[in-house]
Design a protein around this motif. Structure first.
Motif, mmCIF file in Angstrom:
data_model
loop_
_atom_site.group_PDB
_atom_site.id
_atom_site.type_symbol
_atom_site.label_atom_id
_atom_site.label_comp_id
_atom_site.label_asym_id
_atom_site.label_seq_id
_atom_site.Cartn_x
_atom_site.Cartn_y
_atom_site.Cartn_z
ATOM 1 N N ALA A 194 6.268 -2.196 -12.429
ATOM 2 C CA ALA A 194 5.374 -2.323 -11.696
ATOM 3 C C ALA A 194 5.973 -3.076 -10.690
ATOM 4 O O ALA A 194 7.169 -3.916 -11.302
ATOM 5 C CB ALA A 194 3.934 -3.892 -12.673
ATOM 6 N N LEU A 195 5.697 -3.928 -9.969
ATOM 7 C CA LEU A 195 6.233 -4.826 -9.281
ATOM 8 C C LEU A 195 5.717 -5.646 -8.022
ATOM 9 O O LEU A 195 4.186 -5.680 -8.284
ATOM 10 C CB LEU A 195 6.372 -4.134 -7.712
ATOM 11 C CG LEU A 195 7.520 -3.119 -7.547
ATOM 12 C CD1 LEU A 195 7.869 -1.679 -6.647
ATOM 13 C CD2 LEU A 195 8.663 -2.778 -9.028
ATOM 14 N N ILE A 196 5.580 -7.228 -8.250
ATOM 15 C CA ILE A 196 5.364 -8.590 -7.559
ATOM 16 C C ILE A 196 6.093 -8.229 -6.123
ATOM 17 O O ILE A 196 7.112 -8.050 -5.564
ATOM 18 C CB ILE A 196 5.840 -9.468 -8.040
ATOM 19 C CG1 ILE A 196 5.004 -9.463 -9.462
ATOM 20 C CG2 ILE A 196 5.151 -9.835 -7.147
ATOM 21 C CD1 ILE A 196 5.558 -10.692 -10.173
ATOM 22 N N ILE A 197 5.361 -7.336 -4.996
ATOM 23 C CA ILE A 197 6.032 -7.838 -3.907
ATOM 24 C C ILE A 197 5.119 -9.173 -3.095
ATOM 25 O O ILE A 197 4.514 -9.058 -3.085
ATOM 26 C CB ILE A 197 5.331 -6.552 -3.106
ATOM 27 C CG1 ILE A 197 5.636 -5.361 -4.278
ATOM 28 C CG2 ILE A 197 5.128 -6.765 -2.465
ATOM 29 C CD1 ILE A 197 4.573 -4.079 -3.570
ATOM 30 N N SER A 198 5.851 -9.816 -2.239
ATOM 31 C CA SER A 198 5.871 -11.075 -1.761
ATOM 32 C C SER A 198 6.700 -11.165 -0.651
ATOM 33 O O SER A 198 7.069 -10.564 -0.260
ATOM 34 C CB SER A 198 6.362 -12.355 -2.926
ATOM 35 O OG SER A 198 5.633 -11.747 -4.310
ATOM 36 N N GLY A 199 5.792 -12.316 0.177
ATOM 37 C CA GLY A 199 6.281 -12.530 1.623
ATOM 38 C C GLY A 199 5.296 -12.864 2.072
ATOM 39 O O GLY A 199 4.287 -13.531 2.232
ATOM 40 N N SER A 258 -0.051 3.609 -11.847
ATOM 41 C CA SER A 258 -1.672 3.973 -12.184
ATOM 42 C C SER A 258 -1.368 4.161 -10.645
ATOM 43 O O SER A 258 -1.997 5.513 -9.960
ATOM 44 C CB SER A 258 -2.693 3.508 -12.492
ATOM 45 O OG SER A 258 -2.418 2.565 -11.758
ATOM 46 N N GLY A 259 -0.922 3.035 -8.870
ATOM 47 C CA GLY A 259 -1.050 3.545 -7.986
ATOM 48 C C GLY A 259 -2.160 2.132 -7.326
ATOM 49 O O GLY A 259 -2.249 2.602 -6.110
ATOM 50 N N THR A 260 -2.576 1.529 -8.414
ATOM 51 C CA THR A 260 -3.616 0.268 -7.955
ATOM 52 C C THR A 260 -2.608 -0.571 -7.277
ATOM 53 O O THR A 260 -1.352 -0.319 -7.767
ATOM 54 C CB THR A 260 -4.043 -0.187 -9.333
ATOM 55 O OG1 THR A 260 -5.435 0.743 -9.601
ATOM 56 C CG2 THR A 260 -4.466 -2.206 -8.668
ATOM 57 N N PHE A 261 -2.901 -1.912 -6.408
ATOM 58 C CA PHE A 261 -2.185 -2.971 -5.546
ATOM 59 C C PHE A 261 -3.069 -3.438 -5.640
ATOM 60 O O PHE A 261 -4.478 -3.307 -5.183
ATOM 61 C CB PHE A 261 -1.935 -2.849 -4.404
ATOM 62 C CG PHE A 261 -2.131 -2.410 -2.897
ATOM 63 C CD1 PHE A 261 -2.001 -3.218 -2.111
ATOM 64 C CD2 PHE A 261 -2.960 -1.332 -2.889
ATOM 65 C CE1 PHE A 261 -2.947 -3.106 -1.001
ATOM 66 C CE2 PHE A 261 -3.421 -0.831 -1.718
ATOM 67 C CZ PHE A 261 -3.326 -1.677 -0.758
ATOM 68 N N LYS A 308 1.039 -1.448 -0.416
ATOM 69 C CA LYS A 308 -0.018 0.413 -0.763
ATOM 70 C C LYS A 308 0.910 0.961 -0.182
ATOM 71 O O LYS A 308 0.055 2.441 -0.737
ATOM 72 C CB LYS A 308 -0.778 -0.204 0.691
ATOM 73 C CG LYS A 308 -1.940 1.609 1.197
ATOM 74 C CD LYS A 308 -2.847 1.030 2.660
ATOM 75 C CE LYS A 308 -3.359 2.340 2.110
ATOM 76 N NZ LYS A 308 -2.798 3.693 2.516
ATOM 77 N N HIS A 309 2.112 1.164 0.839
ATOM 78 C CA HIS A 309 2.859 1.933 0.693
ATOM 79 C C HIS A 309 3.467 2.711 -0.587
ATOM 80 O O HIS A 309 3.598 3.810 -1.120
ATOM 81 C CB HIS A 309 3.045 2.124 2.092
ATOM 82 C CG HIS A 309 5.301 2.982 1.825
ATOM 83 N ND1 HIS A 309 4.650 4.414 2.682
ATOM 84 C CD2 HIS A 309 6.640 3.360 1.054
ATOM 85 C CE1 HIS A 309 6.211 4.785 2.019
ATOM 86 N NE2 HIS A 309 6.719 4.848 1.676
#
Length: 242
Positions: free
Chosen positions: A133-138, A152-155, A112-113
């Motif tokens: 674009a980023l894939i944020i995994s954890g 665009s700021g979508t997550f 979100k940040h």
């Protein structure tokens, strides 16, 4: 894409049909990047990217997978210098959260940040949207998680997802082959099969992979021998569609 007719000079201007061309151009940049894939399993999360090094380039250094915190990693597609800036931001945010609250930051909070920061760059003149674009995994107290952010700021949260060139076809492939109860090894094989679906080289040497298990919650690079094993399993378990 229709002619912009001057409405693409700034991200703060809407066209008469309600479009922001600067954002659309940034998303097009993502679509031209090499593939990145994220797959969630019952045991952890897997990130894989395609990297095609030059002949004299040191191939052991991954350019498109980054560590944010022990338990969070990012895979990128698009304009990678923009990804580095966002990763640095995510690292600072993650460490600040740990110092303030004395606990590890949640994966969704980081996603979100970064999405909020992307959105800020669509609201001011004199700047351009991030072309990545980023894939944020954890893995955190909520479980194994994967999010995708775009210019665009979508997550959005996913169980399995691909970004970059050919992502539409690869996502269709993932939809057909993904299962909620997959093991980490099967998820790794699926990630390789997904990349090889649109790979330019068709070699596992061009694939880099990292993963985070729910047991140790630490980002770990997958070595070449394991990549070769997963590539063979990918051909057996996830054949390409005719």
């Amino acid at each position: 894409m229709m002619p912009a007719r001057g409405y693409d000079m700034t991200p703060t201007m809407y066209s008469p049909d309600g479009r922001i061309y600067q954002v659309e151009y940034a998303i097009e940049t993502v679509k031209r990047g090499t593939l990145a894939v994220g797959v969630k399993s019952k045991d952890g999360v897997v990130m894989a990217v395609e990297e095609i090094p030059r002949k004299l380039q040191v191939s052991g250094i991954t350019q498109k997978i980054f560590q944010v915190d022990d338990h969070i990693g990012i895979a990128a597609a698009g304009y990678i210098p923009d990804a580095r800036v966002q990763v640095d931001d995510a690292r600072t945010f993650s460490q600040s959260h740990k110092l303030i609250y004395d606990e590890e930051v949640e994966v969704e909070t980081v996603a979100k940040h970064l999405a909020d920061r992307c959105h800020q760059y669509t609201q001011y003149s004199g700047v351009r949207p991030f072309g990545v674009a980023l894939i944020i995994s954890g893995v955190d107290q909520r479980g194994n998680l994967i999010y995708v952010t775009d210019p665009s700021g979508t997550f959005v949260s996913y169980s399995a997802v691909a970004i970059g060139a050919g992502a539409d076809d690869v996502n269709s492939f993932l939809e057909k082959n993904y299962k909620d109860d997959m093991s980490l090894d099967d998820a790794s094989a699926l990630a390789i099969a997904a990349i090889e679906l649109k790979s330019e080289t068709k070699e596992e040497k061009s694939i880099k992979m990292s993963r985070i298990t729910k047991d140790n919650r630490t980002l770990q690079k997958v070595n070449d021998s394991d990549l070769e094993k997963y590539s063979k399993a990918a051909k057996e378990k996830f054949p390409k569609p005719n």
